[in-house]
Design an enzyme around this catalytic site. Structure first.
Site, PDB file in Angstrom:
ATOM      1  N   CYS A   6      10.789   5.046  -3.244  1.00 50.04           N
ATOM      2  CA  CYS A   6       9.779   5.265  -2.190  1.00 50.04           C
ATOM      3  C   CYS A   6       9.531   3.950  -1.441  1.00 50.04           C
ATOM      4  O   CYS A   6       9.259   2.918  -2.059  1.00 50.04           O
ATOM      5  CB  CYS A   6       8.494   5.785  -2.821  1.00 50.04           C
ATOM      6  SG  CYS A   6       7.088   5.744  -1.717  1.00 50.04           S
ATOM      7  N   CYS A   9       6.077   2.469  -2.164  1.00 44.23           N
ATOM      8  CA  CYS A   9       6.018   1.906  -3.526  1.00 44.23           C
ATOM      9  C   CYS A   9       6.744   0.559  -3.547  1.00 44.23           C
ATOM     10  O   CYS A   9       6.289  -0.393  -4.192  1.00 44.23           O
ATOM     11  CB  CYS A   9       6.638   2.861  -4.534  1.00 44.23           C
ATOM     12  SG  CYS A   9       5.589   4.279  -4.967  1.00 44.23           S
ATOM     13  N   ASP A  32       1.584  -1.668  10.327  1.00 42.20           N
ATOM     14  CA  ASP A  32       2.687  -0.729  10.557  1.00 42.20           C
ATOM     15  C   ASP A  32       3.828  -1.474  11.268  1.00 42.20           C
ATOM     16  O   ASP A  32       3.600  -2.264  12.192  1.00 42.20           O
ATOM     17  CB  ASP A  32       2.201   0.447  11.417  1.00 42.20           C
ATOM     18  CG  ASP A  32       3.169   1.617  11.373  1.00 42.20           C
ATOM     19  OD1 ASP A  32       2.786   2.679  10.856  1.00 42.20           O
ATOM     20  OD2 ASP A  32       4.307   1.465  11.870  1.00 42.20           O
ATOM     21  N   HIS A  48       1.396   6.637  -6.454  1.00 44.40           N
ATOM     22  CA  HIS A  48       2.275   7.445  -5.603  1.00 44.40           C
ATOM     23  C   HIS A  48       1.794   8.889  -5.591  1.00 44.40           C
ATOM     24  O   HIS A  48       1.839   9.587  -6.597  1.00 44.40           O
ATOM     25  CB  HIS A  48       3.727   7.376  -6.087  1.00 44.40           C
ATOM     26  CG  HIS A  48       4.645   8.194  -5.226  1.00 44.40           C
ATOM     27  ND1 HIS A  48       5.294   7.676  -4.138  1.00 44.40           N
ATOM     28  CD2 HIS A  48       4.974   9.507  -5.271  1.00 44.40           C
ATOM     29  CE1 HIS A  48       5.996   8.635  -3.550  1.00 44.40           C
ATOM     30  NE2 HIS A  48       5.822   9.752  -4.229  1.00 44.40           N
ATOM     31  N   ASN A  94      -1.115  12.194   8.673  1.00 47.61           N
ATOM     32  CA  ASN A  94      -0.104  13.172   9.067  1.00 47.61           C
ATOM     33  C   ASN A  94       0.319  13.916   7.799  1.00 47.61           C
ATOM     34  O   ASN A  94       0.724  13.286   6.822  1.00 47.61           O
ATOM     35  CB  ASN A  94       1.098  12.477   9.712  1.00 47.61           C
ATOM     36  CG  ASN A  94       0.747  11.882  11.058  1.00 47.61           C
ATOM     37  OD1 ASN A  94      -0.078  12.421  11.792  1.00 47.61           O
ATOM     38  ND2 ASN A  94       1.354  10.754  11.397  1.00 47.61           N
ATOM     39  N   THR A 102       6.548  11.089   8.054  1.00 51.51           N
ATOM     40  CA  THR A 102       7.927  10.650   7.801  1.00 51.51           C
ATOM     41  C   THR A 102       8.068   9.930   6.466  1.00 51.51           C
ATOM     42  O   THR A 102       9.161   9.854   5.922  1.00 51.51           O
ATOM     43  CB  THR A 102       8.422   9.714   8.924  1.00 51.51           C
ATOM     44  OG1 THR A 102       7.536   8.596   9.010  1.00 51.51           O
ATOM     45  CG2 THR A 102       8.485  10.428  10.265  1.00 51.51           C
ATOM     46  N   HIS A 105       4.584   9.189   0.937  1.00 53.63           N
ATOM     47  CA  HIS A 105       3.638   8.500   0.056  1.00 53.63           C
ATOM     48  C   HIS A 105       2.348   8.450   0.874  1.00 53.63           C
ATOM     49  O   HIS A 105       2.346   7.903   1.990  1.00 53.63           O
ATOM     50  CB  HIS A 105       4.166   7.091  -0.304  1.00 53.63           C
ATOM     51  CG  HIS A 105       3.260   6.291  -1.184  1.00 53.63           C
ATOM     52  ND1 HIS A 105       3.708   5.594  -2.300  1.00 53.63           N
ATOM     53  CD2 HIS A 105       1.930   6.024  -1.102  1.00 53.63           C
ATOM     54  CE1 HIS A 105       2.701   4.956  -2.866  1.00 53.63           C
ATOM     55  NE2 HIS A 105       1.603   5.194  -2.145  1.00 53.63           N
ATOM     56  N   HIS A 107      -0.740   8.008   3.058  1.00 53.59           N
ATOM     57  CA  HIS A 107      -1.206   6.840   3.819  1.00 53.59           C
ATOM     58  C   HIS A 107      -2.143   7.280   4.924  1.00 53.59           C
ATOM     59  O   HIS A 107      -1.952   8.333   5.532  1.00 53.59           O
ATOM     60  CB  HIS A 107      -0.021   6.046   4.399  1.00 53.59           C
ATOM     61  CG  HIS A 107       0.942   6.877   5.182  1.00 53.59           C
ATOM     62  ND1 HIS A 107       1.884   7.679   4.579  1.00 53.59           N
ATOM     63  CD2 HIS A 107       1.100   7.055   6.513  1.00 53.59           C
ATOM     64  CE1 HIS A 107       2.591   8.309   5.505  1.00 53.59           C
ATOM     65  NE2 HIS A 107       2.120   7.958   6.701  1.00 53.59           N
ATOM     66  N   HIS A 109      -3.497   6.199   8.552  1.00 52.25           N
ATOM     67  CA  HIS A 109      -3.261   5.323   9.704  1.00 52.25           C
ATOM     68  C   HIS A 109      -4.606   4.828  10.231  1.00 52.25           C
ATOM     69  O   HIS A 109      -5.502   5.644  10.517  1.00 52.25           O
ATOM     70  CB  HIS A 109      -2.570   6.088  10.839  1.00 52.25           C
ATOM     71  CG  HIS A 109      -1.166   6.503  10.563  1.00 52.25           C
ATOM     72  ND1 HIS A 109      -0.084   5.776  11.001  1.00 52.25           N
ATOM     73  CD2 HIS A 109      -0.656   7.575   9.906  1.00 52.25           C
ATOM     74  CE1 HIS A 109       1.039   6.394  10.636  1.00 52.25           C
ATOM     75  NE2 HIS A 109       0.722   7.483   9.971  1.00 52.25           N
TER      76      HIS A 109
HETATM   77  P1  5GP Z   1       4.001   8.833   9.060  1.00 54.80           P
HETATM   78  O1  5GP Z   1       4.905   9.133  10.227  1.00 54.80           O
HETATM   79  O2  5GP Z   1       4.641   9.239   7.745  1.00 54.80           O
HETATM   80  O3  5GP Z   1       2.604   9.380   9.206  1.00 54.80           O
HETATM   81  O4  5GP Z   1       3.811   7.271   9.044  1.00 54.80           O
HETATM   82  C1  5GP Z   1       4.724   6.400   8.454  1.00 54.80           C
HETATM   83  C2  5GP Z   1       4.536   5.074   9.102  1.00 54.80           C
HETATM   84  O5  5GP Z   1       5.149   4.106   8.296  1.00 54.80           O
HETATM   85  C3  5GP Z   1       5.161   4.966  10.497  1.00 54.80           C
HETATM   86  O6  5GP Z   1       4.160   4.664  11.443  1.00 54.80           O
HETATM   87  C4  5GP Z   1       6.202   3.857  10.341  1.00 54.80           C
HETATM   88  O7  5GP Z   1       6.266   3.017  11.465  1.00 54.80           O
HETATM   89  C5  5GP Z   1       5.710   3.115   9.102  1.00 54.80           C
HETATM   90  N1  5GP Z   1       6.758   2.489   8.317  1.00 54.80           N
HETATM   91  C6  5GP Z   1       7.901   3.083   7.878  1.00 54.80           C
HETATM   92  N2  5GP Z   1       8.636   2.200   7.157  1.00 54.80           N
HETATM   93  C7  5GP Z   1       7.928   1.044   7.144  1.00 54.80           C
HETATM   94  C8  5GP Z   1       8.187  -0.247   6.568  1.00 54.80           C
HETATM   95  O8  5GP Z   1       9.208  -0.497   5.910  1.00 54.80           O
HETATM   96  N3  5GP Z   1       7.245  -1.201   6.766  1.00 54.80           N
HETATM   97  C9  5GP Z   1       6.093  -0.957   7.481  1.00 54.80           C
HETATM   98  N4  5GP Z   1       5.234  -1.964   7.613  1.00 54.80           N
HETATM   99  N5  5GP Z   1       5.833   0.242   8.036  1.00 54.80           N
HETATM  100  C10 5GP Z   1       6.741   1.223   7.876  1.00 54.80           C
HETATM  101 ZN    ZN Z   2       5.435   5.808  -3.288  1.00 61.86          ZN
END
Ligand code: 5GP
Ligand code: ZN
Length: 121
Positions: A6, A9, A32, A48, A94, A102, A105, A107, A109
């Site tokens: 992950c 993680c 982000d 997780h 989301n 995407t 895990h 989160h 925003h």
């Molecule tokens: P989701 O689309 O799942 O709601 O948000 C995932 C967020 O994680 C996205 O805004 C994406 O830019 C961010 N993200 C994905 N991989 C990484 C990473 O390796 N490092 C950081 N800092 N953010 C990430």
């Molecule tokens: Zn995780």
């Protein structure tokens, strides 16, 4: 508690670098990598959990705590709404691919630093 492959993680374990904004025993928050606003921080539980879609009753207090950390970050960043409710930030979960999730895990925003529209796209 954590999952080997992950991405979040791995960030929590320090295997992928990140720009830390806040950390305690339960939560890690970092910038982000692809910000949608001047301030875009992800508030992530160290445990997780794939997302709200798999939230167990025993973890509901952890989600409440993530909102409390958002409040702390809002004050630290100077974007907390003042008495007349000027300023502010948006908090988003989301939940699932149709909602734009995407990373599976959990989160929250934290998005701020520009005015935002409603409804979101
Ligand atoms: P989701 O689309 O799942 O709601 O948000 C995932 C967020 O994680 C996205 O805004 C994406 O830019 C961010 N993200 C994905 N991989 C990484 C990473 O390796 N490092 C950081 N800092 N953010 C990430
Ligand atoms: Zn995780």
């Amino acid at each position: 508690m954590q999952v080997k492959d992950c991405v979040f993680c791995k960030i929590i374990r320090g295997e992928i670098p990140s720009e830390k904004e806040y950390e305690d025993d339960f939560v890690y928050a970092f910038k982000d990598i692809n910000p949608v606003a001047p301030i875009h921080i992800l508030i992530v539980p160290k445990k997780h959990i794939t997302g709200i879609q798999s939230l167990e009753k025993e973890d509901t207090s952890l989600v409440g705590y993530m909102f409390y950390v958002a409040r702390i970050i809002g004050e630290k960043k100077g974007v907390a709404p003042c008495k007349d409710m000027e300023g502010g930030y948006r908090l988003v979960f989301n939940v699932g691919r149709d909602a734009g999730q995407t990373v599976f895990h959990l989160h929250l925003h934290f998005i701020a630093g520009r005015s935002m529209k409603w409804p979101p796209g």
